[in-house]
Design an enzyme around this catalytic site. Structure first.
Site, mmCIF file in Angstrom:
data_model
loop_
_atom_site.group_PDB
_atom_site.id
_atom_site.type_symbol
_atom_site.label_atom_id
_atom_site.label_comp_id
_atom_site.label_asym_id
_atom_site.label_seq_id
_atom_site.Cartn_x
_atom_site.Cartn_y
_atom_site.Cartn_z
ATOM 1 N N GLU A 149 49.150 0.946 -15.725
ATOM 2 C CA GLU A 149 48.899 -0.248 -16.753
ATOM 3 C C GLU A 149 48.361 -1.571 -16.094
ATOM 4 O OE1 GLU A 149 52.903 -1.481 -18.114
ATOM 5 O OE2 GLU A 149 53.330 0.559 -18.831
ATOM 6 N N GLY B 264 50.573 -0.924 -10.845
ATOM 7 C CA GLY B 264 49.920 0.287 -10.391
ATOM 8 C C GLY B 264 50.892 1.002 -9.479
ATOM 9 N N ARG C 103 49.156 15.303 -6.584
ATOM 10 C CA ARG C 103 48.944 15.313 -5.006
ATOM 11 C C ARG C 103 48.513 16.452 -4.529
ATOM 12 N NH1 ARG C 103 52.957 10.972 -5.255
ATOM 13 N NH2 ARG C 103 54.584 12.445 -5.085
ATOM 14 N N ILE D 290 24.359 11.053 8.637
ATOM 15 C CA ILE D 290 23.486 12.097 9.007
ATOM 16 C C ILE D 290 22.373 12.479 8.175
ATOM 17 C CG2 ILE D 290 23.408 14.769 9.576
ATOM 18 C CD1 ILE D 290 26.317 14.416 10.750
ATOM 19 N N GLU E 231 46.859 8.984 -7.179
ATOM 20 C CA GLU E 231 48.010 9.864 -7.019
ATOM 21 C C GLU E 231 48.815 9.290 -5.822
ATOM 22 O OE1 GLU E 231 48.289 11.625 -9.525
ATOM 23 O OE2 GLU E 231 45.993 12.497 -9.644
HETATM 24 C C1 FAD Z 1 39.329 6.962 -10.847
HETATM 25 C C2 FAD Z 1 40.480 6.622 -11.207
HETATM 26 C C3 FAD Z 1 41.269 7.483 -11.935
HETATM 27 C C4 FAD Z 1 42.826 7.334 -12.227
HETATM 28 N N1 FAD Z 1 43.388 8.175 -13.090
HETATM 29 C C5 FAD Z 1 44.742 7.867 -13.658
HETATM 30 C C6 FAD Z 1 45.339 8.505 -14.303
HETATM 31 O O1 FAD Z 1 44.860 9.488 -14.845
HETATM 32 N N2 FAD Z 1 46.458 8.028 -14.808
HETATM 33 C C7 FAD Z 1 47.192 6.941 -14.262
HETATM 34 O O2 FAD Z 1 48.195 6.677 -14.606
HETATM 35 N N3 FAD Z 1 46.656 6.075 -13.468
HETATM 36 C C8 FAD Z 1 45.257 6.488 -12.909
HETATM 37 N N4 FAD Z 1 44.744 5.781 -11.969
HETATM 38 C C9 FAD Z 1 45.140 4.483 -11.435
HETATM 39 C C10 FAD Z 1 45.798 4.833 -9.963
HETATM 40 O O3 FAD Z 1 46.812 5.765 -10.136
HETATM 41 C C11 FAD Z 1 46.106 3.391 -9.309
HETATM 42 O O4 FAD Z 1 44.933 2.726 -9.168
HETATM 43 C C12 FAD Z 1 47.175 3.664 -8.260
HETATM 44 O O5 FAD Z 1 48.516 4.077 -8.529
HETATM 45 C C13 FAD Z 1 46.935 2.315 -7.672
HETATM 46 O O6 FAD Z 1 47.465 1.111 -8.281
HETATM 47 P P1 FAD Z 1 46.369 -0.191 -8.290
HETATM 48 O O7 FAD Z 1 45.034 0.492 -8.519
HETATM 49 O O8 FAD Z 1 46.966 -0.882 -9.505
HETATM 50 O O9 FAD Z 1 46.823 -0.877 -7.211
HETATM 51 P P2 FAD Z 1 47.965 -1.714 -6.638
HETATM 52 O O10 FAD Z 1 49.150 -0.887 -6.931
HETATM 53 O O11 FAD Z 1 47.720 -2.988 -7.189
HETATM 54 O O12 FAD Z 1 47.816 -1.735 -5.145
HETATM 55 C C14 FAD Z 1 46.675 -2.706 -4.402
HETATM 56 C C15 FAD Z 1 46.653 -2.345 -3.239
HETATM 57 O O13 FAD Z 1 47.926 -2.772 -2.501
HETATM 58 C C16 FAD Z 1 48.520 -1.615 -1.683
HETATM 59 N N5 FAD Z 1 49.938 -1.691 -1.696
HETATM 60 C C17 FAD Z 1 50.635 -1.783 -3.254
HETATM 61 N N6 FAD Z 1 52.007 -1.563 -2.755
HETATM 62 C C18 FAD Z 1 51.938 -1.320 -1.482
HETATM 63 C C19 FAD Z 1 53.260 -1.314 -0.833
HETATM 64 N N7 FAD Z 1 54.310 -1.237 -0.947
HETATM 65 N N8 FAD Z 1 53.158 -1.580 0.841
HETATM 66 C C20 FAD Z 1 51.873 -1.335 1.148
HETATM 67 N N9 FAD Z 1 50.901 -1.496 0.378
HETATM 68 C C21 FAD Z 1 50.866 -1.546 -0.881
HETATM 69 C C22 FAD Z 1 47.869 -0.439 -2.275
HETATM 70 O O14 FAD Z 1 48.117 0.627 -1.527
HETATM 71 C C23 FAD Z 1 46.365 -0.837 -2.612
HETATM 72 O O15 FAD Z 1 45.734 -0.665 -1.558
HETATM 73 C C24 FAD Z 1 43.413 6.322 -11.532
HETATM 74 C C25 FAD Z 1 42.552 5.225 -10.887
HETATM 75 C C26 FAD Z 1 41.261 5.460 -10.436
HETATM 76 C C27 FAD Z 1 40.564 4.573 -9.717
#
Ligand code: FAD
Lengths: 387, 75
Positions: free
Chosen positions: A133, A137, A245, A340, A366
């Site tokens: 949402e 995330g 995954r 490369i 994922e």
């Molecule tokens: C091209 C693409 C396709 C996608 N397709 C789908 C889909 O089909 N369905 C769907 O539901 N979603 C989809 N997504 C969303 C994707 O699953 C989320 O982007 C992902 O779960 C991460 O959430 P976020 O981007 O909100 O990052 P956030 O959760 O906001 O995290 C931001 C950063 O903080 C880090 N972080 C967060 N929590 C922690 C923690 N506890 N410890 C350490 N680091 C942390 C993360 O690793 C990241 O680096 C897609 C995203 C992209 C880019």
């Protein structure tokens, strides 16, 4: 049971081999040649799902009794490796479709299965998975989309963002809070109250046709719930993401292979300082790293596949491990391949710059690298008896 | 007992009672429920269906033993 892709009996190994060979030929003929154009245009060909369905690629996790053509986990992985090497966006669209099909095959009622699975196997109904949402995330349990009881059914409110294939999918597996508990619903495109807003192509997986979904008093019957109230994250989404995954891990193996192939081809033909650049030892060092990473990523993915084949609970962490390693290695291979190829690798339309951008996304979807680390570390600590 | 051995990996030295809520003691992550279902299916040769997914069936060692017994006797 075994994990979703091995749920139903599959064809004997020799048939799987033929299946794999046919899928590989199809991918090379129909998917790889269009990948750069799809990336540039930020869209997939309209006829793709039905074409893939005709070839059995939309029914890889659908039981035979429901019109599917299931394969064992290793064959599934090898098909995703080939897809990953050809076009990561097509692979991503098929992966989310499989995640939805597997969730229906595993947890839906017989009526829901009969309603959706045969059409999904034919590629007439493309599935998409809607968990993320705008405000939620990685911390999936914090989802805000709500399913409020209304008459005999529910009314949904909220938004889902970054939904792969959202622009073209016919069926959405949507996670929402119901009675305050995470719960899964199957919601077809066209349901009143659901509007779909295309998102501009992102950095990588540009052709994956992402969308944002908005639910505003979207009324659905009770029979569209998938699994019982409260099972949405721990069972339905968890199993779907586990399959996702696994697909990403193998897709990354394919990306690394594609990077290695492009880099070695160029290293043989590009002459600088009077010799092909492959004779420069620093270039050899880069190629060696990619070659080792490819072997290691494939072995980890195979190890996960073997555990999944036998339904071993350790397949879950083995899959996280494979995904984590392969995504990082793909990112590294993407950078190396661009290095490369030099300027040629940076050029618009060069496949290696696409591999690099797609690989970055693999480190986020994922479950990001950091979330995989949390799960892998938790498991390691548990095994050492410290938790 | 096999269930207790499996849970031991997640709960370490913590001594679980047969009726204790395993989700309530705060040791498990989002993968645990899936791993638990896979374990029960593989170890006891049963198939957990959506009608069994109620948390009550997995809440404690005792509840899981009852679920397995019920599924094995065809109930
Ligand atoms: C091209 C693409 C396709 C996608 N397709 C789908 C889909 O089909 N369905 C769907 O539901 N979603 C989809 N997504 C969303 C994707 O699953 C989320 O982007 C992902 O779960 C991460 O959430 P976020 O981007 O909100 O990052 P956030 O959760 O906001 O995290 C931001 C950063 O903080 C880090 N972080 C967060 N929590 C922690 C923690 N506890 N410890 C350490 N680091 C942390 C993360 O690793 C990241 O680096 C897609 C995203 C992209 C880019």
């Amino acid at each position: 049971m075994a994990l979703p892709e091995a749920q139903s009996p599959v064809e004997p190994p020799e048939n799987q081999q033929q299946r794999l060979a046919r899928c590989r030929a199809l991918i090379e003929r129909e998917i790889r040649p269009r990948a750069d154009a799809c990336d540039a245009e930020g869209r997939l060909p309209d006829e793709l799902p039905v074409m893939l369905g005709r070839e059995g690629l939309c029914g890889l996790v659908v039981p035979e009794g429901q019109g599917g053509r299931p394969v064992d986990p290793i064959t599934y992985g090898l098909i995703h490796e080939q897809l990953g090497a050809a076009c990561a966006a097509t692979r991503a669209v098929l992966t989310v479709h499989d995640m939805v099909a597997a969730a229906i095959g595993r947890w839906a009622s017989p009526e829901q299965q009969a309603d959706w699975l045969p059409r999904m196997a034919r590629g007439e109904t493309l599935g998409a998975f809607a968990l993320t949402e705008p405000e939620v995330g990685s911390d999936a349990k914090a989802i805000r989309t709500e399913a409020v009881r209304s008459g005999d059914g529910f009314s949904l409110h909220g938004s889902k963002r970054w939904i792969t294939a959202g622009q073209i999918a016919h069926l959405f597996l949507v996670l929402a809070r119901c009675d305050e508990k995470p719960t899964a619903f199957l919601i077809p495109r066209g349901t009143p109250g659901l509007t779909i807003e295309p998102l501009a192509p992102p950095l990588g997986l540009r052709a994956a046709m992402l969308a944002e979904l908005h639910f505003a008093d979207c009324r659905i019957p009770a029979g569209w719930m998938l699994g019982p109230v409260g099972s949405g994250l721990n069972h339905v989404a968890a199993a779907a993401l586990d399959l996702g995954r696994y697909g990403v891990a193998w897709g990354c193996v394919g990306l690394i292979r594609a990077c290695l192939e492009a880099a070695t081809r160029r290293a043989r033909t590009r002459v600088q300082f009077d010799v092909p650049i492959r004779e420069h030892q620093l270039i050899q060092g880069l190629i060696a790293e990619m070659a080792v990473d490819l072997k290691a990523a494939r072995e980890l993915a195979m190890a996960a596949g073997r555990l999944r084949q036998s339904g071993d609970p350790d397949g879950v962490i083995a899959t996280c491990t494979a995904k984590y390693f392969a995504a990082r290695a793909a990112m590294h291979a993407g950078q190396t391949a661009v290095q490369i190829l030099g300027a040629e690798g940076c050029a618009a339309g060069s496949p290696v710059q696409r591999y690099l951008r797609d690989a970055k996304v693999m480190e986020i979807i994922e479950g990001s690298n950091q979330l995989q680390q949390v799960m892998i570390a938790t498991d390691a600590l548990q095994r050492q008896g410290r938790l | 007992m096999k269930i207790r051995d499996f849970l031991g990996r997640f709960f370490g030295d913590y001594q679980l009672r047969d009726d204790e809520d395993i989700f309530g003691v705060g040791f498990v992550n989002s993968l645990f429920a899936m791993q638990l279902v896979l374990f029960i299916e593989k170890e006891f040769g049963i198939t957990v269906g959506n009608e069994d997914l109620s948390l009550a069936n997995f809440r404690s060692i005792g509840a899981m033993a009852e679920l397995i017994e019920r599924k094995r006797s065809g109930g």
